[in-house]
Design a protein around this motif. Structure first.
Motif, PDB file in Angstrom:
ATOM      1  N   THR A 159      22.093 -11.072 126.038  1.00 14.17           N
ATOM      2  CA  THR A 159      21.071 -10.507 125.149  1.00 14.17           C
ATOM      3  C   THR A 159      20.400  -9.264 125.742  1.00 14.17           C
ATOM      4  OG1 THR A 159      19.473 -12.078 126.058  1.00 14.17           O
ATOM      5  CG2 THR A 159      20.569 -12.717 124.027  1.00 14.17           C
ATOM      6  N   PRO A 160      19.797  -8.449 124.865  1.00 21.23           N
ATOM      7  CA  PRO A 160      19.157  -7.202 125.296  1.00 21.23           C
ATOM      8  C   PRO A 160      17.655  -7.389 125.533  1.00 21.23           C
ATOM      9  CG  PRO A 160      19.252  -7.208 122.924  1.00 21.23           C
ATOM     10  CD  PRO A 160      19.776  -8.561 123.382  1.00 21.23           C
ATOM     11  N   TRP A 161      16.979  -6.272 125.781  1.00 23.37           N
ATOM     12  CA  TRP A 161      15.574  -6.340 126.175  1.00 23.37           C
ATOM     13  C   TRP A 161      14.592  -5.961 125.093  1.00 23.37           C
ATOM     14  CZ3 TRP A 161      14.501  -1.367 125.142  1.00 23.37           C
ATOM     15  CH2 TRP A 161      15.492  -0.394 125.384  1.00 23.37           C
ATOM     16  N   LYS A 185      22.559 -15.217 129.325  1.00 17.71           N
ATOM     17  CA  LYS A 185      22.297 -14.175 130.323  1.00 17.71           C
ATOM     18  C   LYS A 185      21.408 -13.130 129.646  1.00 17.71           C
ATOM     19  CE  LYS A 185      22.982 -10.622 132.102  1.00 17.71           C
ATOM     20  NZ  LYS A 185      21.861  -9.654 132.269  1.00 17.71           N
ATOM     21  N   GLU A 188      18.297  -8.001 132.364  1.00 17.18           N
ATOM     22  CA  GLU A 188      17.549  -7.925 133.624  1.00 17.18           C
ATOM     23  C   GLU A 188      16.246  -7.135 133.455  1.00 17.18           C
ATOM     24  OE1 GLU A 188      20.495  -6.780 132.864  1.00 17.18           O
ATOM     25  OE2 GLU A 188      20.984  -4.866 133.808  1.00 17.18           O
ATOM     26  N   GLY A 218      24.016  -7.113 134.697  1.00 23.42           N
ATOM     27  CA  GLY A 218      25.167  -7.196 133.792  1.00 23.42           C
ATOM     28  C   GLY A 218      26.483  -7.349 134.529  1.00 23.42           C
ATOM     29  N   GLY A 222      26.622 -11.059 133.955  1.00 20.27           N
ATOM     30  CA  GLY A 222      27.172 -10.988 132.593  1.00 20.27           C
ATOM     31  C   GLY A 222      28.692 -10.936 132.608  1.00 20.27           C
ATOM     32  N   PHE A 236      27.123 -11.211 121.842  1.00 18.62           N
ATOM     33  CA  PHE A 236      26.479 -10.125 122.598  1.00 18.62           C
ATOM     34  C   PHE A 236      25.679  -9.218 121.684  1.00 18.62           C
ATOM     35  CE2 PHE A 236      26.805  -5.613 123.936  1.00 18.62           C
ATOM     36  CZ  PHE A 236      26.065  -5.683 125.104  1.00 18.62           C
ATOM     37  N   GLY A 238      23.661  -5.479 122.372  1.00 18.15           N
ATOM     38  CA  GLY A 238      23.332  -4.474 123.377  1.00 18.15           C
ATOM     39  C   GLY A 238      24.007  -3.149 123.060  1.00 18.15           C
ATOM     40  N   SER A 239      24.334  -2.412 124.100  1.00 21.42           N
ATOM     41  CA  SER A 239      24.847  -1.055 123.900  1.00 21.42           C
ATOM     42  C   SER A 239      26.340  -1.045 123.560  1.00 21.42           C
ATOM     43  CB  SER A 239      24.622  -0.246 125.175  1.00 21.42           C
ATOM     44  OG  SER A 239      25.422  -0.756 126.213  1.00 21.42           O
ATOM     45  N   THR A 242      28.764  -1.221 126.727  1.00 13.17           N
ATOM     46  CA  THR A 242      28.868  -2.584 127.276  1.00 13.17           C
ATOM     47  C   THR A 242      29.636  -3.484 126.303  1.00 13.17           C
ATOM     48  OG1 THR A 242      26.856  -2.277 128.545  1.00 13.17           O
ATOM     49  CG2 THR A 242      27.532  -4.543 128.167  1.00 13.17           C
ATOM     50  N   GLN A 342      15.195   4.449 130.703  1.00 12.47           N
ATOM     51  CA  GLN A 342      15.129   4.673 129.258  1.00 12.47           C
ATOM     52  C   GLN A 342      14.220   5.865 128.953  1.00 12.47           C
ATOM     53  OE1 GLN A 342      17.157   3.042 127.395  1.00 12.47           O
ATOM     54  NE2 GLN A 342      16.505   3.798 125.411  1.00 12.47           N
ATOM     55  N   LYS A 345      16.120   8.937 129.688  1.00 10.99           N
ATOM     56  CA  LYS A 345      17.191   9.111 128.692  1.00 10.99           C
ATOM     57  C   LYS A 345      16.625   9.694 127.382  1.00 10.99           C
ATOM     58  CE  LYS A 345      20.091   6.435 125.653  1.00 10.99           C
ATOM     59  NZ  LYS A 345      20.622   5.177 125.199  1.00 10.99           N
TER      60      LYS A 345
HETATM   61  N1  LIG Z   1      21.745  -2.872 120.098  1.00 13.78           N
HETATM   62  C1  LIG Z   1      20.674  -3.186 120.753  1.00 13.78           C
HETATM   63  O1  LIG Z   1      19.912  -4.022 120.326  1.00 13.78           O
HETATM   64  C2  LIG Z   1      20.420  -2.562 122.079  1.00 13.78           C
HETATM   65  C3  LIG Z   1      20.914  -1.316 122.415  1.00 13.78           C
HETATM   66  N2  LIG Z   1      20.633  -0.790 123.634  1.00 13.78           N
HETATM   67  C4  LIG Z   1      21.133   0.556 123.961  1.00 13.78           C
HETATM   68  O2  LIG Z   1      21.798   0.467 125.187  1.00 13.78           O
HETATM   69  C5  LIG Z   1      21.303   1.409 126.102  1.00 13.78           C
HETATM   70  C6  LIG Z   1      21.427   0.873 127.512  1.00 13.78           C
HETATM   71  O3  LIG Z   1      20.609  -0.259 127.684  1.00 13.78           O
HETATM   72  P1  LIG Z   1      21.087  -1.449 128.626  1.00 13.78           P
HETATM   73  O4  LIG Z   1      19.977  -2.376 128.868  1.00 13.78           O
HETATM   74  O5  LIG Z   1      21.769  -0.846 129.814  1.00 13.78           O
HETATM   75  O6  LIG Z   1      22.136  -2.137 127.638  1.00 13.78           O
HETATM   76  P2  LIG Z   1      23.375  -3.056 127.963  1.00 13.78           P
HETATM   77  O7  LIG Z   1      24.181  -3.147 126.724  1.00 13.78           O
HETATM   78  O8  LIG Z   1      24.093  -2.601 129.171  1.00 13.78           O
HETATM   79  O9  LIG Z   1      22.690  -4.465 128.255  1.00 13.78           O
HETATM   80  C7  LIG Z   1      22.646  -5.527 127.344  1.00 13.78           C
HETATM   81  C8  LIG Z   1      22.998  -6.823 128.052  1.00 13.78           C
HETATM   82  O10 LIG Z   1      24.337  -6.760 128.524  1.00 13.78           O
HETATM   83  C9  LIG Z   1      24.375  -7.100 129.916  1.00 13.78           C
HETATM   84  N3  LIG Z   1      25.525  -6.400 130.523  1.00 13.78           N
HETATM   85  C10 LIG Z   1      25.577  -5.147 131.018  1.00 13.78           C
HETATM   86  N4  LIG Z   1      26.811  -4.883 131.480  1.00 13.78           N
HETATM   87  C11 LIG Z   1      27.556  -5.985 131.277  1.00 13.78           C
HETATM   88  C12 LIG Z   1      28.921  -6.315 131.514  1.00 13.78           C
HETATM   89  N5  LIG Z   1      29.754  -5.452 132.076  1.00 13.78           N
HETATM   90  N6  LIG Z   1      29.354  -7.533 131.150  1.00 13.78           N
HETATM   91  C13 LIG Z   1      28.524  -8.421 130.571  1.00 13.78           C
HETATM   92  N7  LIG Z   1      27.232  -8.165 130.332  1.00 13.78           N
HETATM   93  C14 LIG Z   1      26.749  -6.961 130.657  1.00 13.78           C
HETATM   94  C15 LIG Z   1      23.027  -6.656 130.421  1.00 13.78           C
HETATM   95  O11 LIG Z   1      22.730  -7.256 131.647  1.00 13.78           O
HETATM   96  C16 LIG Z   1      22.141  -7.114 129.289  1.00 13.78           C
HETATM   97  O12 LIG Z   1      21.886  -8.494 129.355  1.00 13.78           O
HETATM   98  C17 LIG Z   1      19.906   1.667 125.639  1.00 13.78           C
HETATM   99  O13 LIG Z   1      19.475   2.922 126.044  1.00 13.78           O
HETATM  100  C18 LIG Z   1      20.041   1.558 124.161  1.00 13.78           C
HETATM  101  O14 LIG Z   1      20.446   2.794 123.608  1.00 13.78           O
HETATM  102  C19 LIG Z   1      19.918  -1.497 124.550  1.00 13.78           C
HETATM  103  C20 LIG Z   1      19.418  -2.742 124.270  1.00 13.78           C
HETATM  104  C21 LIG Z   1      19.585  -3.317 122.972  1.00 13.78           C
END
Ligand SMILES: NC(=O)C1=CN([C@@H]2O[C@H](COP(=O)(O)OP(=O)(O)OC[C@H]3O[C@@H](n4cnc5c(N)ncnc54)[C@H](O)[C@@H]3O)[C@@H](O)[C@H]2O)C=CC1
Ligand code: BAL
Ligand code: NA
Length: 504
Positions: A159-161, A185, A188, A218, A222, A236, A238-239, A242, A342, A345
């Motif tokens: 999950t995301p933040w 997971k 962080e 991650g 993750g 999942f 998130g971004s 990822t 962030q 960015k």
């Molecule tokens: N769609 C959404 O709701 C979200 C989009 N974002 C976007 O993503 C950008 C980056 O933010 P991050 O926090 O770095 O997002 P992220 O997508 O990297 O993180 C989301 C989750 O994935 C986990 N993760 C990261 N790498 C992984 C891997 N290789 N395998 C498994 N799990 C993994 C992280 O620990 C976290 O729990 C932000 O600037 C934003 O643009 C961020 C959070 C939520």
């Protein structure tokens, strides 16, 4: 309501119903984005902890464990969790705010959604008992077929933040309702309230291993969860980058995934809106709520040229009126973004827009009255070209870009001019036109005369590069169920496919 002060509780990993030190004993700092101070630490799980948690989850699914509970039994646990979350609402809201930076009242309303979501999936778990064996009518009398719905197995939830406990709940509640055992997971950057969910599960006596919570990075926690051979599914949010890594790793094991990967959603505003202030407010809320960090944020305003100037004037007045402050202050409407990374960015995307020729109509900088914290003014960008990064890329911060249109066709083309497809909004008095846009939008969610309201009963998810699969509602439950066909031969006659040998 008085906002309580809270210290970050010191927790370990939640595995098999108890708190456990991570194998490598590493911890990560928790940073309050409003003060930039370290306010606590979370355990940092690694592949070794993932393996222990997955084994605990698998054991929970064993013969007499969580996996053999009825939906009604699981519903009791889900309702008990909901009741505890409600009891701790003020404290959880404060923890969410100091970890994530969102205004306290927004965090408290997220907690209300968490409660409602657990209760909703309790109802669905109960209803599952009467739906988990259904007959499928066949064209033959010699066979009978049933379809069973059974828990999919051990599921990994990443999950995301931006809505920390709420995004956790969107996955945990349906997974538990379905009877799966889960390894969660959280991000962080905001894990605190998800760890508190572990404490709540302990307090209500959730069977050990049904939910395991591993905080950590991650790539350290993750990634091994995704590639663990005994995890049956990954959900999942998130971004995009990822999401691609997760889908690639899961593909090696033919592991199903659901991906919710954000977007660059449009809000189309026509000149027939009956009330300009109502439309302006939805436009602001659609982009600046949650400090602009919403996957479905309608961050591209597409406004009819005939009212553009009047609308933007009013939009500016409303924007100047947004209270930016420490998110624990009452009436705060915009807090800091989640992290230094962030913050940098978002500012970089704004400066690139400027360098590419766009106009920063408002904002674009740190608010002068706030010297510390990852604060960014609500920002409105005009003179945007469709080739610009600010038009194409998700910002995940309080940044709205604006383009005008003349005709309906042009508006639809601009709205769909994105690789993403999560949300889309239209503001117009003409409901036939709204219907035409509803059909034309390439998205999983459409808002008519509003933007962002999100309820737990309808489906949530996107198309194109916003991912696939649906969360919330009954759709989410399906993500966590295996559909098993059971066909029984009920005739006394031999099958008679092979020639029978002579009688014995
Ligand atoms: N769609 C959404 O709701 C979200 C989009 N974002 C976007 O993503 C950008 C980056 O933010 P991050 O926090 O770095 O997002 P992220 O997508 O990297 O993180 C989301 C989750 O994935 C986990 N993760 C990261 N790498 C992984 C891997 N290789 N395998 C498994 N799990 C993994 C992280 O620990 C976290 O729990 C932000 O600037 C934003 O643009 C961020 C959070 C939520
Ligand atoms: N309420 C929107 C949830 C999300 O940003 O993922
Ligand atoms: Na944090």
């Amino acid at each position: 309501m008085a906002i309580p002060n809270m210290q970050i509780p010191s927790r370990q990993l939640f595995i098999d119903g108890e708190w456990r030190e991570p194998v490598k004993k590493n911890r990560l700092p928790v940073i309050n984005p409003a003060t930039e101070e370290i306010i606590g630490y979370i355990p940092a799980a690694t592949a070794e902890d993932v393996d222990i948690a997955v084994k605990a989850a698998r054991r929970a699914l064993g013969r007499n464990g969580w996996g053999s509970t009825t939906g009604a039994q699981r519903a009791k646990f889900l309702r008990a969790i909901a009741a505890k979350v409600l009891e701790k609402r003020p404290e959880l809201a404060t923890l969410e705010t100091i970890d994530n930076g969102k205004p306290w009242f927004e965090a408290a309303s997220d907690i209300d959604d968490v409660v409602a979501c657990f209760e909703y999936y309790a109802d669905l778990a109960e209803a599952l008992d009467s739906k988990n064996k259904t007959e499928v009518k066949l064209h033959l009398d010699s066979f009978k077929t049933h379809v069973y719905k059974e828990p999919l197995g051990v599921v990994g939830l990443i999950t995301p933040w931006n809505y920390p406990l709420l995004m956790t709940t969107w996955k945990v509640a349906p997974a538990l309702a379905a009877g799966c055992a889960a390894v969660l997971k959280p991000s962080e950057l905001a894990s605190i309230t998800s760890l508190e969910l572990g404490e709540i599960c302990r307090e209500v006596g959730l069977p050990p291993g049904a939910l395991n919570i591993l905080t950590g990075l991650g790539h350290e926690a993750g990634s091994p969860l995704v590639s663990h051979p005994d995890v049956d599914k990954i959900a999942f949010t998130g971004s995009g980058p990822t999401g691609i890594k997760i889908m690639t790793a899961a593909a090696q094991l033919v592991k199903p995934v659901t991906l919710e990967l954000g977007g660059k959603s449009p809000i189309v505003v026509f000149d027939d809106i009956p009330n300009i202030d109502i439309a302006v407010e939805w436009t602001l809320f659609g982009c600046f709520w949650t400090n602009g960090q919403i996957c479905s944020a309608t961050s591209r305003l597409i406004i009819q040229d005939t009212i553009a100037s009047q609308f933007l004037d009013r939009l500016l007045e409303w924007t100047k009126n947004i209270k930016i402050s420490d998110p624990l202050e009452e009436d705060c409407k915009l807090g800091p973004v989640i992290s230094r990374g962030q913050y940098e960015k978002v500012l970089k995307l704004i400066s690139t827009a400027k360098n590419e020729g766009a106009t920063i109509l408002y904002g674009g900088e740190r608010p002068q009255h706030l010297k510390k914290g990852y604060y960014i003014q609500p920002t409105i960008i005009t003179d945007v070209d469709t080739s610009m990064e600010i038009w194409k890329e998700e910002v995940f911060g309080p940044v709205l870009c604006v383009k005008t249109f003349k005709t309906e066709e042009e508006a639809i083309e601009l709205a769909n001019d994105t690789k993403y497809g999560l949300g889309a909004a239209i503001l117009s008095k003409d409901l036939d036109r709204c219907e035409r846009f509803t059909k034309a939008f390439q998205s999983g969610i459409v808002w008519i005369n509003c933007s962002q309201p999100c309820f737990w009963q309808p489906p949530w998810g996107g198309k194109k590069r916003s991912g696939f699969g649906r969360e919330l509602g009954e759709w989410s439950l399906e993500n966590y169920l295996n559909i098993k066909q059971v066909t029984q031969y009920v005739s006394d006659e031999p099958w008679a496919f092979y020639k029978s040998p002579s009688k014995l």
